[in-house]
Design an enzyme around this catalytic site. Structure first.
Site, PDB file in Angstrom:
ATOM      1  N   SER A 117      20.365  -2.405  48.662  1.00  0.00           N
ATOM      2  CA  SER A 117      18.272  -2.193  48.630  1.00  0.00           C
ATOM      3  C   SER A 117      17.139  -2.759  50.552  1.00  0.00           C
ATOM      4  O   SER A 117      16.591  -2.608  49.932  1.00  0.00           O
ATOM      5  CB  SER A 117      18.201  -3.456  47.688  1.00  0.00           C
ATOM      6  N   HIS A 138      18.074   3.772  45.777  1.00  0.00           N
ATOM      7  CA  HIS A 138      17.929   2.764  45.082  1.00  0.00           C
ATOM      8  C   HIS A 138      17.088   3.116  44.141  1.00  0.00           C
ATOM      9  O   HIS A 138      15.868   3.166  44.079  1.00  0.00           O
ATOM     10  CB  HIS A 138      17.234   1.981  45.818  1.00  0.00           C
ATOM     11  N   GLU A 150      13.891   5.107  44.800  1.00  0.00           N
ATOM     12  CA  GLU A 150      13.650   5.025  46.013  1.00  0.00           C
ATOM     13  C   GLU A 150      14.305   6.056  46.501  1.00  0.00           C
ATOM     14  O   GLU A 150      16.186   5.423  46.211  1.00  0.00           O
ATOM     15  CB  GLU A 150      13.727   3.508  46.685  1.00  0.00           C
ATOM     16  N   ASN A 188      10.784  -3.052  48.229  1.00  0.00           N
ATOM     17  CA  ASN A 188      11.937  -4.894  49.266  1.00  0.00           C
ATOM     18  C   ASN A 188      10.588  -5.052  49.593  1.00  0.00           C
ATOM     19  O   ASN A 188      10.898  -7.273  50.442  1.00  0.00           O
ATOM     20  CB  ASN A 188      13.324  -5.188  48.894  1.00  0.00           C
TER      21      ASN A 188
END
Length: 289
Positions: A117, A138, A150, A188
């Site tokens: 991540s 991800h 992702e 993130n």
């Protein structure tokens, strides 16, 4: 691609195995030992049971999905997989060790992916047998519910690798976004500073846990407050990601909040340990400060 290997049978790995099996892929699931892989499959069975109870899937679909998941010992059996996804803890040394093991059995055309991540894909690709067939994939927690993946292309990742992963993600019914290989990628990079700032606000006495969460729920129209979300993700995971952002960029705006560090040092990781910013041992979560 008929078979998918998943390394890591925890919350994320089990979720990836579940959605892959439901999409029709044969799944080989492994962890540090076969018992944990079998426990991961048992957890998937419970998730599917709840889906049947809620009328989201038919009983036959449940049986078919479970039949496609095979817990195995180690990674030796993954030589037949067209895609192997690592879903281990967010520690670079752990992931690199896994890639070295998988590299000895990975097929010549197979793709190796990391569910990291935050850790740069180009850097992780150095531990893979072929950086052209290495990519970031991800998923988001809980995997069966969240509709996004992702996809992160490293410096050496081939266009064919990206296309194959896009096809796989589409088969799972997920939307795909593409992120450049930068620390934290998209989600993130934006989310973790917010959660970290909530920890700073709590540690500085700006407001209580409940008021910080309620303010963001109602003031920002978020489905849950940042401290509740941090507990759900895992405070240890939040800290690891925040450290990657800080160490990779050198930007002080990403420095981990002292209170977040303290909670992790105490072993209060959130919901998975029954204690984080909230205590989850009772019927209703209770703030721990």
């Amino acid at each position: 691609m008929q078979a998918v290997g998943v390394i890591g049978a925890g919350q994320m790995g089990a979720g990836i195995a579940q959605v892959s099996a439901q999409a029709g892929y044969r799944v080989l699931l492994t962890d540090v030992d076969k018992a944990r892989a079998e426990a991961g499959k048992a957890g998937i069975a419970r998730q599917l049971d709840r889906a049947v109870e809620k009328g989201k899937i038919e009983p036959q679909a449940r049986e078919q999905a479970l039949a496609r998941i095979e817990p195995i010992e180690g990674v030796q059996g993954m030589s037949s997989c067209g895609l192997v996804i690592e879903a281990a803890t967010e520690r670079e040394e752990v992931k690199r060790a896994i890639f070295a093991q998988v590299g000895t059995v990975l097929g010549h055309q197979a793709i190796l992916a990391s569910n990291t991540s935050s850790i740069p894909i180009t850097r992780l690709a150095q531990a893979s047998p072929d950086p052209a067939r290495f990519i970031g994939v991800h998923f988001f927690n809980p995997v069966p519910v969240m509709g996004l993946i992702e996809v992160i292309r490293g410096l050496a990742t081939s266009a064919g690798t990206v296309k194959t992963v896009e096809t796989y993600a589409t088969a799972l019914g997920k939307a795909v976004v593409h992120a450049h290989d930068a620390p934290g990628f998209i989600v993130n990079r934006i989310l973790m500073p917010m959660l970290n700032e909530a920890c700073f606000a709590l540690g500085e006495g700006v407001a209580t846990i409940r008021d910080i969460d309620l303010a963001c729920q109602l003031g920002l129209n978020h489905p849950m407050g940042p401290l509740t979300l941090a507990d759900f993700i895992g405070l240890d995971t939040c800290l690891e990601i925040t450290r990657v952002l800080f160490e990779s960029t050198g930007d002080p705006k990403f420095r981990p909040a002292p209170l977040l560090v303290k909670y992790v040092e105490a072993g209060w990781y959130g919901k998975k340990t029954k204690r984080g910013f909230y205590d989850y041992t009772g019927d209703t979560p209770v703030p721990t400060r």
